[in-house]
Structure formats: C-alpha cells, structure tokens
Design an enzyme around this catalytic site. Structure first.
Site, PDB file in Angstrom:
ATOM      1  N   ILE A  13       0.837  -1.202   0.000  1.00 39.74           N
ATOM      2  CA  ILE A  13       0.000   0.000   0.000  1.00 39.74           C
ATOM      3  C   ILE A  13       0.873   1.254   0.000  1.00 39.74           C
ATOM      4  O   ILE A  13       0.583   2.244  -0.682  1.00 39.74           O
ATOM      5  CB  ILE A  13      -0.961  -0.010   1.214  1.00 39.74           C
ATOM      6  CG1 ILE A  13      -1.759  -1.303   1.253  1.00 39.74           C
ATOM      7  CG2 ILE A  13      -1.908   1.188   1.150  1.00 39.74           C
ATOM      8  CD1 ILE A  13      -2.506  -1.553   2.535  1.00 39.74           C
ATOM      9  N   SER A  35      12.356  -5.207   5.409  1.00 41.95           N
ATOM     10  CA  SER A  35      12.117  -6.533   6.032  1.00 41.95           C
ATOM     11  C   SER A  35      10.980  -7.263   5.316  1.00 41.95           C
ATOM     12  O   SER A  35      10.913  -8.485   5.337  1.00 41.95           O
ATOM     13  CB  SER A  35      11.743  -6.345   7.517  1.00 41.95           C
ATOM     14  OG  SER A  35      10.500  -5.653   7.608  1.00 41.95           O
ATOM     15  N   SER A 126      -7.113  -0.594  10.427  1.00 41.86           N
ATOM     16  CA  SER A 126      -7.721  -1.729   9.738  1.00 41.86           C
ATOM     17  C   SER A 126      -9.114  -2.006  10.275  1.00 41.86           C
ATOM     18  O   SER A 126      -9.383  -1.799  11.455  1.00 41.86           O
ATOM     19  CB  SER A 126      -6.830  -2.967   9.928  1.00 41.86           C
ATOM     20  OG  SER A 126      -7.498  -4.136   9.528  1.00 41.86           O
ATOM     21  N   TYR A 151      -2.014  -8.728  16.133  1.00 43.29           N
ATOM     22  CA  TYR A 151      -1.924  -7.757  15.040  1.00 43.29           C
ATOM     23  C   TYR A 151      -3.082  -6.762  15.156  1.00 43.29           C
ATOM     24  O   TYR A 151      -2.869  -5.547  15.173  1.00 43.29           O
ATOM     25  CB  TYR A 151      -1.958  -8.452  13.671  1.00 43.29           C
ATOM     26  CG  TYR A 151      -2.344  -7.503  12.576  1.00 43.29           C
ATOM     27  CD1 TYR A 151      -3.637  -7.487  12.066  1.00 43.29           C
ATOM     28  CD2 TYR A 151      -1.440  -6.554  12.104  1.00 43.29           C
ATOM     29  CE1 TYR A 151      -4.015  -6.579  11.102  1.00 43.29           C
ATOM     30  CE2 TYR A 151      -1.809  -5.644  11.140  1.00 43.29           C
ATOM     31  CZ  TYR A 151      -3.108  -5.652  10.641  1.00 43.29           C
ATOM     32  OH  TYR A 151      -3.478  -4.738   9.702  1.00 43.29           O
ATOM     33  N   LYS A 155      -3.326  -2.452  16.134  1.00 46.04           N
ATOM     34  CA  LYS A 155      -4.030  -1.380  15.402  1.00 46.04           C
ATOM     35  C   LYS A 155      -4.940  -0.603  16.360  1.00 46.04           C
ATOM     36  O   LYS A 155      -5.021   0.623  16.322  1.00 46.04           O
ATOM     37  CB  LYS A 155      -4.831  -1.963  14.235  1.00 46.04           C
ATOM     38  CG  LYS A 155      -3.979  -2.485  13.108  1.00 46.04           C
ATOM     39  CD  LYS A 155      -3.065  -1.409  12.525  1.00 46.04           C
ATOM     40  CE  LYS A 155      -2.166  -1.932  11.435  1.00 46.04           C
ATOM     41  NZ  LYS A 155      -1.204  -0.905  10.952  1.00 46.04           N
ATOM     42  N   ARG A 297     -11.317 -21.012   8.712  1.00 43.04           N
ATOM     43  CA  ARG A 297     -10.037 -20.548   9.290  1.00 43.04           C
ATOM     44  C   ARG A 297     -10.342 -19.873  10.621  1.00 43.04           C
ATOM     45  O   ARG A 297     -11.208 -18.995  10.685  1.00 43.04           O
ATOM     46  CB  ARG A 297      -9.350 -19.585   8.329  1.00 43.04           C
ATOM     47  CG  ARG A 297      -8.031 -19.054   8.822  1.00 43.04           C
ATOM     48  CD  ARG A 297      -7.324 -18.233   7.751  1.00 43.04           C
ATOM     49  NE  ARG A 297      -8.041 -16.977   7.470  1.00 43.04           N
ATOM     50  CZ  ARG A 297      -7.559 -16.049   6.627  1.00 43.04           C
ATOM     51  NH1 ARG A 297      -6.434 -16.231   5.973  1.00 43.04           N
ATOM     52  NH2 ARG A 297      -8.245 -14.918   6.424  1.00 43.04           N
ATOM     53  N   GLY A 299     -10.552 -17.429  13.556  1.00 43.26           N
ATOM     54  CA  GLY A 299     -10.398 -15.959  13.621  1.00 43.26           C
ATOM     55  C   GLY A 299     -11.117 -15.225  12.515  1.00 43.26           C
ATOM     56  O   GLY A 299     -11.275 -14.006  12.582  1.00 43.26           O
ATOM     57  N   ASP A 300     -11.583 -15.970  11.495  1.00 48.35           N
ATOM     58  CA  ASP A 300     -12.291 -15.267  10.408  1.00 48.35           C
ATOM     59  C   ASP A 300     -13.646 -14.760  10.876  1.00 48.35           C
ATOM     60  O   ASP A 300     -14.394 -15.503  11.527  1.00 48.35           O
ATOM     61  CB  ASP A 300     -12.529 -16.222   9.224  1.00 48.35           C
ATOM     62  CG  ASP A 300     -11.342 -16.220   8.280  1.00 48.35           C
ATOM     63  OD1 ASP A 300     -10.543 -15.265   8.322  1.00 48.35           O
ATOM     64  OD2 ASP A 300     -11.200 -17.170   7.508  1.00 48.35           O
TER      65      ASP A 300
HETATM   66  C1  WQD Z   1     -10.304 -12.939   2.961  1.00 43.39           C
HETATM   67  C2  WQD Z   1     -11.295 -14.094   2.852  1.00 43.39           C
HETATM   68  C3  WQD Z   1     -10.682 -16.010   4.169  1.00 43.39           C
HETATM   69  C4  WQD Z   1      -7.107 -17.123   1.959  1.00 43.39           C
HETATM   70  C5  WQD Z   1      -6.720  -9.812   6.640  1.00 43.39           C
HETATM   71  C6  WQD Z   1      -6.413  -9.016   7.875  1.00 43.39           C
HETATM   72  C7  WQD Z   1      -6.670  -7.552   7.607  1.00 43.39           C
HETATM   73  C8  WQD Z   1      -5.837  -7.150   6.427  1.00 43.39           C
HETATM   74  C9  WQD Z   1      -6.265  -7.955   5.211  1.00 43.39           C
HETATM   75  C10 WQD Z   1      -3.665  -6.345   6.975  1.00 43.39           C
HETATM   76  C11 WQD Z   1     -11.546 -14.762   4.206  1.00 43.39           C
HETATM   77  C12 WQD Z   1     -10.676 -16.345   2.689  1.00 43.39           C
HETATM   78  C13 WQD Z   1      -8.241 -16.451   2.384  1.00 43.39           C
HETATM   79  C14 WQD Z   1      -7.230 -18.429   1.428  1.00 43.39           C
HETATM   80  C15 WQD Z   1      -9.601 -18.320   1.742  1.00 43.39           C
HETATM   81  N1  WQD Z   1      -4.474  -7.353   6.677  1.00 43.39           N
HETATM   82  N2  WQD Z   1      -9.467 -17.046   2.269  1.00 43.39           N
HETATM   83  N3  WQD Z   1      -8.485 -18.981   1.337  1.00 43.39           N
HETATM   84  O1  WQD Z   1      -8.612 -12.141   6.714  1.00 43.39           O
HETATM   85  O2  WQD Z   1     -10.280 -10.550   5.621  1.00 43.39           O
HETATM   86  O3  WQD Z   1      -8.074  -9.675   6.362  1.00 43.39           O
HETATM   87  O4  WQD Z   1      -5.983  -9.333   5.534  1.00 43.39           O
HETATM   88  O5  WQD Z   1      -3.948  -5.190   7.096  1.00 43.39           O
HETATM   89  O6  WQD Z   1      -6.284  -6.813   8.735  1.00 43.39           O
HETATM   90  O7  WQD Z   1      -7.299  -9.432   8.891  1.00 43.39           O
HETATM   91  O8  WQD Z   1      -8.194 -11.175   4.398  1.00 43.39           O
HETATM   92  O9  WQD Z   1      -7.459 -12.170   2.277  1.00 43.39           O
HETATM   93  O10 WQD Z   1      -6.812 -13.321   4.455  1.00 43.39           O
HETATM   94  O11 WQD Z   1      -9.157 -13.432   3.684  1.00 43.39           O
HETATM   95  O12 WQD Z   1     -10.716 -18.849   1.646  1.00 43.39           O
HETATM   96  O13 WQD Z   1      -6.232 -19.089   1.026  1.00 43.39           O
HETATM   97  O14 WQD Z   1     -10.728 -15.107   2.026  1.00 43.39           O
HETATM   98  O15 WQD Z   1     -11.259 -17.080   4.913  1.00 43.39           O
HETATM   99  O16 WQD Z   1     -12.907 -15.164   4.244  1.00 43.39           O
HETATM  100  P1  WQD Z   1      -8.874 -10.974   5.839  1.00 43.39           P
HETATM  101  P2  WQD Z   1      -7.810 -12.555   3.668  1.00 43.39           P
END
Ligand code: WQD
Length: 339
Positions: A13, A35, A126, A151, A155, A297, A299-300
């Site tokens: 970003i 890093s 976020s 994480y 924030k 997953r 935490g989702d």
């Molecule tokens: C999106 C959706 C997964 C991978 C995270 C952080 C957030 C920001 C963005 C930093 C979810 C699904 C994902 C995969 C899948 N990070 N998925 N298979 O978790 O919404 O946000 O990243 O700033 O703070 O929390 O994004 O892209 O990981 O997941 O099905 O291999 O895709 O379950 O529903 P998320 P994500």
C-alpha cells in the site's frame, strides 16, 4: 509544501501511496527497513512517475535513528505511517515481535514528529478493529471489539495512542484510515503485491494458483450464513486506497478537519463472497481456477464491509474501481512476475 514522509513506503500500500503523492506534486521521503519489501519497488515507483523519492533505509525500532532523521529532515510537513508487521497468523505466534514493531515505532515517530510546530499524521489502521460487527455495513462508530489477534490489537492500541496524543497536543492533527481488504495492482504493472512465502491473503493466493505456483486454493469454509456459504469482505483496489491517503493528508494540511483526530472507514461499501471473488477472477482472466472447500479458518469473521458515507461526504473520497478492475490488475501483475 514541505516533504511527506511515508514509512513502509516500499510496501504494497505504501508504494502505491507514494505514486499518488508524487502525482499530486509532493516530494516524498521513504523510510523502509526492507524486512517485508524489495528495493526494486523503488525502481517501479520511478518508472511510473519519473520522480525519485528520497529513500532512507533503517529500522524504526531504532529510536536514535528516528531522532536523527527528524533532526535532519526538519521540513517534513506530513507523515503517512504504514511500516508495521501485518500477518494475522504470525502475530499469534510472535506477539512481542508485533508489539515491539507496531507500537514502539509509532511512539518514537509521534515523539519526534510531535516536536514540530505542525504535525499532520495519517495512520494505517484496519477494519480488523471491529471484529465481527453487530451491524452491517460497518460505520466508524461501531464498537471496537476485543481484537482477535495481537496484530489487530496493535491497530487498536495504535489508534488509542494517537488519539491520546492529539488530546494533549492541539498542533498535532491525525487521521486513522481503517482499511477493508486492499487488493490489485497499479495499471502500469510496475508495482503490486509481493507476498513473501505462502500468501495468507485470498487474492495473491488466487493469482499464484492460476499462475501454477500453488496447486489449488482452499476456500476456508462454505457453511457460513451467507448467500453462497463463504465469507464476505469489502475488497478495495489498492489505487483507490492510496488516493484516500492523499485526500486525508490534504484535509489536514488545508485545516479542513473538524477535530484534530478523525477516523474514516476506507472501503467500497460493497461486500463480496469468496466465491464471487473467484468468479470475478475467472471472468476477467479467462482462467479456470482450481479450488476446493476446506475447513473454516480460525479468527475469520463471517462478514465485513464498510459504510462509506462518512468518507464519501466528509472526506470527499469514494472508491472508483470495481472488483473486476482489481482482479484484472492483480492477474496482470502476477503474470508480469512469472512469465
Ligand atoms: C479474505 C477471505 C478467508 C485465503 C486480513 C487481515 C486484515 C488485512 C487484510 C492487513 C476470508 C478467505 C483467504 C485463502 C480463503 N491485513 N481465504 N483462502 O482475513 O479478511 O483480512 O488481511 O492489514 O487486517 O485481517 O483477508 O485475504 O486473508 O481473507 O478462503 O487461502 O478469504 O477465509 O474469508 P482478511 P484474507
């Protein structure tokens, strides 16, 4: 006009924001410790804008380096702070690394930049601070919940540190931008997302699978209470997100802010399921994606997408690019990396 400091300016970003700042005529100074980024991103930025940002390579965890930086660069009029660790899963395994890297560095920046007569500070926050919001779409006054990960907690703590700083220093003006899900890449195909190792995020995993770097995508759960059983997110093109930072900074620099600490949700306002993202990818790429349904997953959240009214009306910013635009740009970028 002074210089704008972009910390983490060689990141995903950050690099897109440097381009948009340069497009608006700002002189940019980047601090990055490389890093989680590559020096090649600097060449990508210059290839797009023709302008060379000043680049200082050091770690913001080194307080003396931060002090020395602001002694040298006394003409910094704005800071856009991206530099932080951002992998949710890693933060659970290594919490202290996240608290040191995401909190200490913020405190050192605020301590030194706060000594200036005018400080305009944009913080990369976020939507993760909301957890699973009770009401959708999510507004800025939705309750901030106990973070699901260190994480996310960094924030939340970061926002509170900035808020408390603004309370006692009226000359310190700040905006926290709560991003939803940034995806895609610059149309020039000169910069984009460079995940290190196995991508944790959905879109880079999709493009790497289509490029043959991954065998198949696992869709984490298709038994959620949504239209097709998969989770909903608000996927925003990284260029729209980058432009939001420029608009936010200009709001502060032109003293249009209503208070010296403000928060805005930055999303498209539209939620898309994982399957809709896959369908978008297949539509724009003509590729058939190899995926399977897997367990949920940990935490989702089920669903998160922004109420963008405040950003649209008060900030005067609105996302312009679509999910298809973002997926097409992500695929073009992936192909530029591999073929
Ligand atoms: C999106 C959706 C997964 C991978 C995270 C952080 C957030 C920001 C963005 C930093 C979810 C699904 C994902 C995969 C899948 N990070 N998925 N298979 O978790 O919404 O946000 O990243 O700033 O703070 O929390 O994004 O892209 O990981 O997941 O099905 O291999 O895709 O379950 O529903 P998320 P994500």
């Amino acid at each position: 006009m002074g210089k704008i400091l972009v910390t983490g300016g060689l990141g995903f970003i950050g690099s897109h924001t440097v381009v948009e700042l340069q497009n608006e005529g700002y002189e940019v100074v980047i601090i990055d410790n490389l890093s989680n980024s590559s020096i090649k991103v600097l060449d990508g930025i210059v290839a797009i804008t023709g302008k060379q940002p000043i680049f200082e390579k050091f770690d913001l965890r080194d307080k003396h380096k931060v002090q020395e930086f602001f002694r040298i660069y006394q003409d910094i009029t704005g800071v856009v702070h991206f530099a932080a660790s951002k992998a949710v899963g890693e933060s659970v395994e290594k919490p202290l690394l996240y608290y040191e890297n995401n909190i200490n560095t913020l405190v050192y920046l605020l301590q030194e930049f706060g000594k200036f007569e005018h400080s305009n500070f944009i913080f990369s926050s976020s939507c993760t601070v909301y957890g699973q919001a009770d009401e959708l779409p999510i507004t800025e006054d939705a309750p901030v919940k106990t973070a699901e990960s260190p994480y996310g907690n960094t924030k939340q703590i970061g926002e509170e540190i900035i808020r408390d700083t603004c309370k006692v220093h009226q000359h310190f003006n700040a905006i926290s931008l709560r991003y939803f899900n940034p995806i895609g890449a610059h149309e020039s195909v000169k910069i984009g997302e460079l995940p290190i190792g196995v991508p944790q995020n959905l879109v880079p995993f999709i493009t790497q699978t289509a490029a043959g770097l991954r065998s198949e995508l696992s869709v984490f759960g298709n038994d959620y209470p949504t239209s097709d059983g998969t989770c909903i997110r608000d996927y925003i093109h990284v260029v729209d997100l980058a432009k939001a930072h420029v608009v936010a900074l200009e709001r502060l620099m032109s003293h249009k802010n209503k208070s010296n600490y403000e928060v805005f949700n930055i999303g498209t306002g539209t939620g898309s399921t994982v399957l809709e993202v896959i369908q978008s990818f297949e539509r724009v790429s003509g590729e058939k994606l190899n995926y399977k349904f897997a367990d949920r997953r940990a935490g989702d959240v089920i669903s998160a997408y922004a109420n963008t009214k405040k950003a649209n009306t008060e900030l005067g910013w609105k996302a312009k690019l679509s999910l298809d635009d973002a997926m097409a740009s992500a695929w073009k970028w992936q192909k530029s990396l591999n073929f």
